[in-house]
Write an enzyme that holds these catalytic residues in place. Structure first.
Site, PDB file in Angstrom:
ATOM      1  CG  ASP A 187      42.236  15.844  10.674  1.00 11.70           C
ATOM      2  OD1 ASP A 187      42.367  17.035  11.002  1.00 11.70           O
ATOM      3  OD2 ASP A 187      41.526  15.026  11.299  1.00 11.70           O
TER       4      ASP A 187
ATOM      5  CG  HIS B 251      40.400  20.401  14.839  1.00  7.71           C
ATOM      6  ND1 HIS B 251      40.998  19.337  14.210  1.00  7.71           N
ATOM      7  CD2 HIS B 251      40.858  21.508  14.216  1.00  7.71           C
ATOM      8  CE1 HIS B 251      41.789  19.791  13.263  1.00  7.71           C
ATOM      9  NE2 HIS B 251      41.732  21.107  13.241  1.00  7.71           N
TER      10      HIS B 251
ATOM     11  CG  HIS C 286      40.152  15.169  18.231  1.00  9.71           C
ATOM     12  ND1 HIS C 286      41.506  15.398  18.311  1.00  9.71           N
ATOM     13  CD2 HIS C 286      39.729  15.844  17.125  1.00  9.71           C
ATOM     14  CE1 HIS C 286      41.869  16.179  17.308  1.00  9.71           C
ATOM     15  NE2 HIS C 286      40.819  16.467  16.580  1.00  9.71           N
TER      16      HIS C 286
HETATM   17  P1  13P Z   1      35.440  14.529  16.160  1.00  8.18           P
HETATM   18  O1  13P Z   1      35.898  13.133  15.940  1.00  8.18           O
HETATM   19  O2  13P Z   1      35.254  14.843  17.595  1.00  8.18           O
HETATM   20  O3  13P Z   1      34.261  14.881  15.341  1.00  8.18           O
HETATM   21  O4  13P Z   1      36.639  15.487  15.691  1.00  8.18           O
HETATM   22  C1  13P Z   1      37.034  15.513  14.355  1.00  8.18           C
HETATM   23  C2  13P Z   1      38.244  16.349  14.145  1.00  8.18           C
HETATM   24  O5  13P Z   1      38.454  17.330  14.810  1.00  8.18           O
HETATM   25  C3  13P Z   1      39.178  15.969  13.077  1.00  8.18           C
HETATM   26  O6  13P Z   1      40.375  16.647  13.172  1.00  8.18           O
END
Ligand code: 13P
Length: 287
Positions: A84, A207, A177
């Site tokens: 990721d 995301h 995020h």
């Molecule tokens: P969240 O932590 O907001 O759920 O986002 C996860 C994400 O986009 C991982 O790349």
């Protein structure tokens, strides 16, 4: 079954549902996500940030743990092990370590450099039968040290990156995020529509899945999103369940301090969150 994310996402795009990427942090997290995917008969993507990879003693340890767990738990649904928000170096390390999928996040580079580096990694992953995600625009907020200003993607740049042969594309559409602020204006569906119009069959990635209202998630899927990333929400449910256990004094009763007991409520809470997301994304019984 450890596989690239290509087939599961091509099917998701064609079938108008989304596959969840759930970020993992340790053994409990990995086991909870894998078992829930199997119970829901759903494909799944295990996301590993560079920080989480480091925490779990490196990408090789993670790949070995995931492969062994798929085998020992008898997991037959398709599972992709995915880096990721990878750096160029991190992406190469994951290819070497035996991941089945990577994200190269070149969104902070000028577009020409993003294209050049993405192109090189597309060639390597294609040779290895792996999937690759690229990013245009940026995801707001912070995740494991990766900070984004939340600029919306330029659809023309999305097309340039999609044409390189990436498997899936993350386009910034006002997503963030972590928790969304109370004054968050919502997803920019106008940007998503323009990106979708230019990128056609390319699976698009959303995301920042934590805290997006269900109706917006459904609309995003309708408009071409086929992979949705969730990280913070599992952390919050794990923490709340662990807190409740300790606040009820259960760790002090009998052998309640045994880590297998202490971590059990958090483990079950992650499973519940993952199940709810799989139902919302429509990936149940799509393995
Ligand atoms: P969240 O932590 O907001 O759920 O986002 C996860 C994400 O986009 C991982 O790349």
């Amino acid at each position: 079954m450890l596989v690239s994310a290509k087939e599961m996402l091509t099917k998701a795009k064609a079938g108008h549902y989304a596959v969840g990427q759930f970020n993992i942090n340790n053994l409990e997290w990995t086991k909870a996500v894998l078992l829930t995917a199997q119970e829901c008969n759903s494909p799944v993507i295990l996301g590993v940030s560079e920080g989480a990879g480091k925490y779990m003693c490196g990408f090789k340890t993670v790949a070995a743990m995931v492969k062994a767990m798929i085998d020992s738990l008898g997991i037959t649904v398709p599972v992709a092990l995915h880096l990721d928000h990878g750096t160029y170096e991190g992406a190469k390390a994951c290819i070497e370590a035996g991941f089945s999928s990577i994200m190269f996040d070149g969104s902070h580079y000028p577009i020409d450099e993003n294209i050049e580096k993405t192109k090189e990694l597309v060639a390597i992953t294609r040779d290895k039968g792996m999937s690759i995600e690229a990013e245009v625009g940026s995801i707001g907020g912070e995740e494991d040290g990766v900070v984004g200003m939340g600029e919306c993607a330029d659809p023309k740049e999305c097309k340039m990156i999609a044409d390189l042969g990436v498997t899936m594309l993350a386009a910034g559409i006002g997503n963030i995020h972590g928790k969304y602020p109370a004054n968050w204006p919502g997803l920019r569906f106008d940007v998503l529509e323009n990106v979708q119009a230019l990128t056609g069959a390319m699976p698009l990635v959303l995301h920042g899945g934590t805290g997006i209202p269900d109706d917006m998630i459904k609309k995003a899927i309708d408009l071409g999103v086929s992979k949705i990333n969730v990280n913070t929400e599992c952390q919050l449910s794990f923490a709340a369940a662990t807190r409740a256990y300790i606040e009820a004094g259960k760790d002090l009763q009998g052998k309640g301090f045994d880590p297998r007991k202490l971590l059990a409520p958090g483990f079950e809470a992650i499973k519940q969150t993952v199940k709810e997301k799989m139902e919302l994304f429509g990936s149940v019984n799509k393995a």
